[in-house]
Design an enzyme around this catalytic site. Structure first.
Site, PDB file in Angstrom:
ATOM      1  N   ALA A   1      35.859  25.245   6.791  1.00 27.54           N
ATOM      2  CA  ALA A   1      36.443  24.392   7.829  1.00 27.54           C
ATOM      3  C   ALA A   1      37.314  25.154   8.832  1.00 27.54           C
ATOM      4  O   ALA A   1      37.116  25.029  10.045  1.00 27.54           O
ATOM      5  CB  ALA A   1      37.222  23.253   7.170  1.00 27.54           C
TER       6      ALA A   1
ATOM      7  N   ASP B   1      37.611  20.307   3.438  1.00 23.40           N
ATOM      8  CA  ASP B   1      37.099  20.177   4.797  1.00 23.40           C
ATOM      9  C   ASP B   1      37.744  19.015   5.529  1.00 23.40           C
ATOM     10  O   ASP B   1      37.767  18.999   6.760  1.00 23.40           O
ATOM     11  CB  ASP B   1      35.579  19.999   4.761  1.00 23.40           C
ATOM     12  CG  ASP B   1      34.883  21.282   4.353  1.00 23.40           C
ATOM     13  OD1 ASP B   1      34.406  21.994   5.246  1.00 23.40           O
ATOM     14  OD2 ASP B   1      34.832  21.588   3.143  1.00 23.40           O
TER      15      ASP B   1
END
Length: 350
Positions: free
Chosen positions: A53, A242
């Site tokens: 991420a 994430d």
């Protein structure tokens, strides 16, 4: 820090391209790609040539800045329309990791704050903003690593799932950060890395990073996690994330929630580590997180000489799952460690 490949995402020297390490080729080949076209950038994110991420956010920022630099000679109105279109296109490459939209929105806000500026001035400002995102992530990773290191002691066994090391971020990483920082300080840990099916990020990337850094790492299949926990070899679980919902539910690579459930059964603390940019207070719970579905062939044929299932067999291939906040002992950010109730401790970060 060179042993951590911390230069795996950067702006090209011409400021009109982005250079990335192709993570799909690791650990057998170290190859850098230069991205210039919007579709090359979209494909690099979509196909996980760059992944994790925070790294996706860094890459997206550089991509939009590079595309702006390429288009700085357009008429102002056309430039802004094109910038918005390209941002939306990049944002559609992967839906789950919040850092992607966060970084693109941050650059978009910078452009919006300059209504009288020329395209060249906006392009320069976007470049500075993208570099700032990268530098901030380096500082955040080091802070997360320091906070996370307080949760374990010398000689502990740690289990991790997927990859949340330098390759997924900027330098130390998030979930692997405390282990790398501790190793630099002379501490020793015994790390068990889940292979992380179906794309094997744990096998290809996590074990690679830890081995290069001199950390004692043992690679296991995903379905062996319960055995090493039962054997008493695990003192804590560290995973990245994430997206974190306002209530503490955390989306991470598929299989993470199963690890959390096992850890709960065996009385092992399960920690989620990530920067505050992954916390989405506009997302009430994990039920509101869109889960990316990927190509069935990743399960059936991607890493095999021949398909491991009949062509007509259906596959369900979600890229992520959501770990319920009740299973999480703490969420480690650059600002400190959040504890339940997460609706209060996460909100207090902002």
């Amino acid at each position: 820090m060179s042993q951590y490949l911390s230069d795996h995402v950067r702006l090209g020297d011409d400021c009109a391209s982005v250079v990335i390490l192709d993570q799909t080729l690791l650990p057998n080949e170290v190859k850098y790609l230069t991205l210039r076209e919007p579709e090359e950038m979209f494909e690099a994110i979509r196909l996980l040539r760059v992944r994790g991420a925070p790294a996706i956010g860094i890459c997206a920022g550089y991509c939009l800045a590079a595309l702006a630099e390429q288009r700085k000679n357009l008429a102002p109105a056309q430039f802004r329309v094109e910038l918005h279109r390209l941002s939306q296109h990049l944002n559609s490459s992967r839906p789950t990791a919040v850092n992607l939209s966060w970084a693109l929105n941050r650059l978009g806000a910078q452009a919006h704050s300059m209504p009288e500026a020329s395209p060249a001035q906006i392009a320069a400002a976007l470049r500075d903003e993208a570099i700032a995102i990268h530098q901030e992530d380096i500082a955040m990773c080091k802070a997360i690593s320091g906070h996370g290191l307080t949760l374990i002691k010398d000689g502990d066994g740690v289990l991790t799932h997927c990859n949340a090391g330098p390759l997924a971020t900027s330098q130390y990483g998030t979930a692997l950060g405390p282990l790398l920082l501790g190793r630099e300080r002379g501490m020793n840990f015994h790390v068990f890395a889940d292979e992380t099916r179906p794309l094997l990020q744990g096998a290809r990337l996590t074990s690679y990073e830890l081995q290069r850094a001199g950390v004692d790492v043992t690679l296991i299949c995903d379905n062996m996690a319960s055995m090493v926990m039962k054997n008493g070899w695990i003192n804590a679980c560290f995973v990245g994330c994430d997206r974190v919902a306002a209530n503490g539910d955390a989306a991470n690579k598929i299989g993470t929630s199963g690890v959390a459930i096992l850890a709960k059964h065996y009385g092992i603390p399960f920690y989620v580590l990530g920067p505050t940019s992954t916390i989405d207070l506009n997302c009430p719970t994990g039920d509101n997180i869109q889960i990316e579905l990927r190509d069935p062939e990743e399960i059936k044929s991607k890493f095999y000489a021949q398909s491991m299932a009949l062509p007509e067999v259906k596959c369900y291939n979600p890229a992520f799952d959501v770990t319920d906040h009740a299973l999480i002992a703490g969420i480690v950010t650059e600002k400190g460690i959040c504890r339940p109730p997460y609706t209060q401790s996460l909100a207090a970060l902002f």
